[in-house]
Design a protein around this motif. Structure first.
Motif, PDB file in Angstrom:
ATOM      1  N   ALA A 184       6.882  20.765   5.675  1.00 29.84           N
ATOM      2  CA  ALA A 184       5.642  20.252   5.089  1.00 29.84           C
ATOM      3  C   ALA A 184       5.786  18.772   4.739  1.00 29.84           C
ATOM      4  O   ALA A 184       4.873  17.974   4.984  1.00 29.84           O
ATOM      5  CB  ALA A 184       5.264  21.067   3.854  1.00 29.84           C
ATOM      6  N   ILE A 185       6.931  18.391   4.185  1.00 31.37           N
ATOM      7  CA  ILE A 185       7.180  16.986   3.852  1.00 31.37           C
ATOM      8  C   ILE A 185       7.141  16.137   5.118  1.00 31.37           C
ATOM      9  O   ILE A 185       6.505  15.081   5.152  1.00 31.37           O
ATOM     10  CB  ILE A 185       8.522  16.831   3.109  1.00 31.37           C
ATOM     11  N   ASP A 186       7.786  16.601   6.186  1.00 36.08           N
ATOM     12  CA  ASP A 186       7.789  15.851   7.445  1.00 36.08           C
ATOM     13  C   ASP A 186       6.374  15.680   7.989  1.00 36.08           C
ATOM     14  O   ASP A 186       6.023  14.605   8.485  1.00 36.08           O
ATOM     15  CB  ASP A 186       8.664  16.545   8.493  1.00 36.08           C
ATOM     16  N   LEU A 187       5.554  16.726   7.886  1.00 36.25           N
ATOM     17  CA  LEU A 187       4.176  16.659   8.369  1.00 36.25           C
ATOM     18  C   LEU A 187       3.408  15.558   7.641  1.00 36.25           C
ATOM     19  O   LEU A 187       2.836  14.667   8.268  1.00 36.25           O
ATOM     20  CB  LEU A 187       3.477  18.010   8.167  1.00 36.25           C
ATOM     21  N   PHE A 188       3.390  15.614   6.318  1.00 33.55           N
ATOM     22  CA  PHE A 188       2.597  14.640   5.570  1.00 33.55           C
ATOM     23  C   PHE A 188       3.221  13.253   5.568  1.00 33.55           C
ATOM     24  O   PHE A 188       2.506  12.252   5.600  1.00 33.55           O
ATOM     25  CB  PHE A 188       2.300  15.146   4.156  1.00 33.55           C
ATOM     26  N   HIS A 189       4.547  13.178   5.567  1.00 28.62           N
ATOM     27  CA  HIS A 189       5.176  11.866   5.644  1.00 28.62           C
ATOM     28  C   HIS A 189       4.768  11.179   6.951  1.00 28.62           C
ATOM     29  O   HIS A 189       4.470   9.982   6.974  1.00 28.62           O
ATOM     30  CB  HIS A 189       6.698  11.969   5.524  1.00 28.62           C
ATOM     31  N   GLY A 190       4.734  11.949   8.028  1.00 26.76           N
ATOM     32  CA  GLY A 190       4.310  11.411   9.323  1.00 26.76           C
ATOM     33  C   GLY A 190       2.864  10.955   9.302  1.00 26.76           C
ATOM     34  O   GLY A 190       2.524   9.889   9.839  1.00 26.76           O
ATOM     35  N   ILE A 191       1.980  11.741   8.690  1.00 21.27           N
ATOM     36  CA  ILE A 191       0.569  11.370   8.590  1.00 21.27           C
ATOM     37  C   ILE A 191       0.424  10.075   7.794  1.00 21.27           C
ATOM     38  O   ILE A 191      -0.281   9.151   8.204  1.00 21.27           O
ATOM     39  CB  ILE A 191      -0.249  12.514   7.944  1.00 21.27           C
ATOM     40  N   TYR A 192       1.092  10.009   6.650  1.00 15.86           N
ATOM     41  CA  TYR A 192       0.995   8.805   5.806  1.00 15.86           C
ATOM     42  C   TYR A 192       1.566   7.580   6.525  1.00 15.86           C
ATOM     43  O   TYR A 192       0.980   6.497   6.508  1.00 15.86           O
ATOM     44  CB  TYR A 192       1.732   8.998   4.479  1.00 15.86           C
ATOM     45  N   LYS A 193       2.732   7.750   7.150  1.00 17.12           N
ATOM     46  CA  LYS A 193       3.392   6.634   7.832  1.00 17.12           C
ATOM     47  C   LYS A 193       2.524   6.120   8.977  1.00 17.12           C
ATOM     48  O   LYS A 193       2.293   4.918   9.103  1.00 17.12           O
ATOM     49  CB  LYS A 193       4.759   7.091   8.349  1.00 17.12           C
ATOM     50  N   VAL A 202       0.860  -1.174   0.000  1.00 19.33           N
ATOM     51  CA  VAL A 202       0.000   0.000   0.000  1.00 19.33           C
ATOM     52  C   VAL A 202       0.901   1.230   0.000  1.00 19.33           C
ATOM     53  O   VAL A 202       1.784   1.366   0.852  1.00 19.33           O
ATOM     54  CB  VAL A 202      -0.939   0.024   1.225  1.00 19.33           C
ATOM     55  N   GLU A 203       0.663   2.097  -0.969  1.00 16.15           N
ATOM     56  CA  GLU A 203       1.474   3.307  -1.123  1.00 16.15           C
ATOM     57  C   GLU A 203       0.571   4.528  -0.951  1.00 16.15           C
ATOM     58  O   GLU A 203      -0.512   4.583  -1.525  1.00 16.15           O
ATOM     59  CB  GLU A 203       2.107   3.324  -2.511  1.00 16.15           C
ATOM     60  N   TRP A 204       1.050   5.496  -0.159  1.00 16.17           N
ATOM     61  CA  TRP A 204       0.332   6.748   0.056  1.00 16.17           C
ATOM     62  C   TRP A 204       1.312   7.859  -0.303  1.00 16.17           C
ATOM     63  O   TRP A 204       2.394   7.959   0.273  1.00 16.17           O
ATOM     64  CB  TRP A 204      -0.107   6.850   1.501  1.00 16.17           C
ATOM     65  N   SER A 205       0.946   8.666  -1.275  1.00 12.35           N
ATOM     66  CA  SER A 205       1.844   9.721  -1.737  1.00 12.35           C
ATOM     67  C   SER A 205       1.086  11.033  -1.843  1.00 12.35           C
ATOM     68  O   SER A 205      -0.143  11.063  -1.946  1.00 12.35           O
ATOM     69  CB  SER A 205       2.439   9.354  -3.096  1.00 12.35           C
ATOM     70  N   GLY A 206       1.836  12.116  -1.813  1.00 10.94           N
ATOM     71  CA  GLY A 206       1.207  13.420  -1.946  1.00 10.94           C
ATOM     72  C   GLY A 206       2.178  14.459  -2.465  1.00 10.94           C
ATOM     73  O   GLY A 206       3.398  14.340  -2.301  1.00 10.94           O
ATOM     74  N   SER A 207       1.614  15.478  -3.113  1.00  7.67           N
ATOM     75  CA  SER A 207       2.389  16.642  -3.533  1.00  7.67           C
ATOM     76  C   SER A 207       1.625  17.879  -3.077  1.00  7.67           C
ATOM     77  O   SER A 207       0.395  17.867  -2.981  1.00  7.67           O
ATOM     78  CB  SER A 207       2.597  16.647  -5.046  1.00  7.67           C
ATOM     79  N   PHE A 208       2.355  18.961  -2.801  1.00  5.29           N
ATOM     80  CA  PHE A 208       1.744  20.140  -2.194  1.00  5.29           C
ATOM     81  C   PHE A 208       2.734  21.299  -2.251  1.00  5.29           C
ATOM     82  O   PHE A 208       3.949  21.097  -2.408  1.00  5.29           O
ATOM     83  CB  PHE A 208       1.354  19.851  -0.738  1.00  5.29           C
ATOM     84  N   THR A 209       2.209  22.502  -2.108  1.00  3.13           N
ATOM     85  CA  THR A 209       3.031  23.702  -2.050  1.00  3.13           C
ATOM     86  C   THR A 209       2.989  24.238  -0.626  1.00  3.13           C
ATOM     87  O   THR A 209       1.918  24.647  -0.148  1.00  3.13           O
ATOM     88  CB  THR A 209       2.498  24.771  -3.029  1.00  3.13           C
ATOM     89  N   PRO A 210       4.123  24.238   0.080  1.00 10.00           N
ATOM     90  CA  PRO A 210       4.154  24.745   1.444  1.00 10.00           C
ATOM     91  C   PRO A 210       3.846  26.253   1.493  1.00 10.00           C
ATOM     92  O   PRO A 210       4.233  27.007   0.600  1.00 10.00           O
ATOM     93  CB  PRO A 210       5.586  24.482   1.896  1.00 10.00           C
ATOM     94  N   VAL A 211       3.162  26.666   2.560  1.00 10.26           N
ATOM     95  CA  VAL A 211       2.832  28.067   2.778  1.00 10.26           C
ATOM     96  C   VAL A 211       3.258  28.439   4.200  1.00 10.26           C
ATOM     97  O   VAL A 211       2.715  27.916   5.175  1.00 10.26           O
ATOM     98  CB  VAL A 211       1.315  28.325   2.602  1.00 10.26           C
ATOM     99  N   GLY A 212       4.248  29.307   4.309  1.00  8.61           N
ATOM    100  CA  GLY A 212       4.697  29.759   5.620  1.00  8.61           C
ATOM    101  C   GLY A 212       5.581  28.778   6.361  1.00  8.61           C
ATOM    102  O   GLY A 212       5.945  29.014   7.514  1.00  8.61           O
ATOM    103  N   VAL A 213       5.917  27.668   5.726  1.00 11.28           N
ATOM    104  CA  VAL A 213       6.836  26.684   6.298  1.00 11.28           C
ATOM    105  C   VAL A 213       7.773  26.220   5.188  1.00 11.28           C
ATOM    106  O   VAL A 213       7.491  26.411   4.007  1.00 11.28           O
ATOM    107  CB  VAL A 213       6.106  25.462   6.915  1.00 11.28           C
ATOM    108  N   SER A 214       8.866  25.596   5.577  1.00  7.89           N
ATOM    109  CA  SER A 214       9.817  25.103   4.580  1.00  7.89           C
ATOM    110  C   SER A 214       9.265  23.846   3.909  1.00  7.89           C
ATOM    111  O   SER A 214       8.356  23.188   4.420  1.00  7.89           O
ATOM    112  CB  SER A 214      11.161  24.782   5.237  1.00  7.89           C
ATOM    113  N   ASP A 215       9.839  23.512   2.763  1.00 12.19           N
ATOM    114  CA  ASP A 215       9.479  22.252   2.092  1.00 12.19           C
ATOM    115  C   ASP A 215       9.671  21.077   3.047  1.00 12.19           C
ATOM    116  O   ASP A 215       8.813  20.201   3.145  1.00 12.19           O
ATOM    117  CB  ASP A 215      10.338  22.031   0.846  1.00 12.19           C
ATOM    118  N   ASP A 216      10.810  21.069   3.752  1.00 15.73           N
ATOM    119  CA  ASP A 216      11.108  19.952   4.652  1.00 15.73           C
ATOM    120  C   ASP A 216      10.076  19.832   5.769  1.00 15.73           C
ATOM    121  O   ASP A 216       9.686  18.723   6.135  1.00 15.73           O
ATOM    122  CB  ASP A 216      12.512  20.089   5.249  1.00 15.73           C
TER     123      ASP A 216
END
Length: 138
Positions: free
Chosen positions: A117-126, A101-115
């Protein structure tokens, strides 16, 4: 645009996994941090409540029952991103008996760094995929 992907192997057939997670309104069935989901617009929009009471509104963009995946966007959420697009995909494992099962996402960070935002969603998916894995151990 930032993106992240995570995956997990589950000892159940893709059909069984998809039966649990394939409904766009089925997150409360397997995701403990989403206790409530309300469908609208013929099932193409879901309003989720998280454990903090925040509302998240998502729209189903693509649904492929045969290939066991769906893609959705966020219309409203307390997350620091825009242009969010995510896919959940259930595939047959390499051994022919399990699922990947793979969960992936793409997004444009607003007011935070790419890293951040990536950490936030990676944590949610994991965390979400680990909860899904637990659902097949019980």
């Amino acid at each position: 645009m930032a993106q992240t992907t995570t995956s997990i192997k589950i000892s159940a057939s893709p059909e069984k996994v998809w039966q649990l997670i394939g409904g766009f309104d089925s997150l409360p069935d397997w995701l403990p941090f989403i206790p409530k989901s309300e469908a609208s617009e013929g099932g193409r929009v879901r309003r989720l409540d998280n454990l903090d009471g925040d509302a998240i509104v998502e729209r189903l963009e693509v649904f492929n029952d045969k290939e066991c995946y769906y893609t959705y966007s966020i219309m409203k959420a307390p997350f620091p991103v825009t242009d969010y697009l995510s896919t959940i995909h259930v595939m047959e494992g390499t051994d022919g008996e399990s699922s990947l099962v793979e969960w992936s996402g793409s997004f444009t960070p607003v007011g935070v760094s790419d890293d951040e935002a990536i950490d936030l969603f990676h944590g949610i998916y994991k965390d979400g995929l680990e909860a899904l894995h637990q659902a097949f151990l019980d």
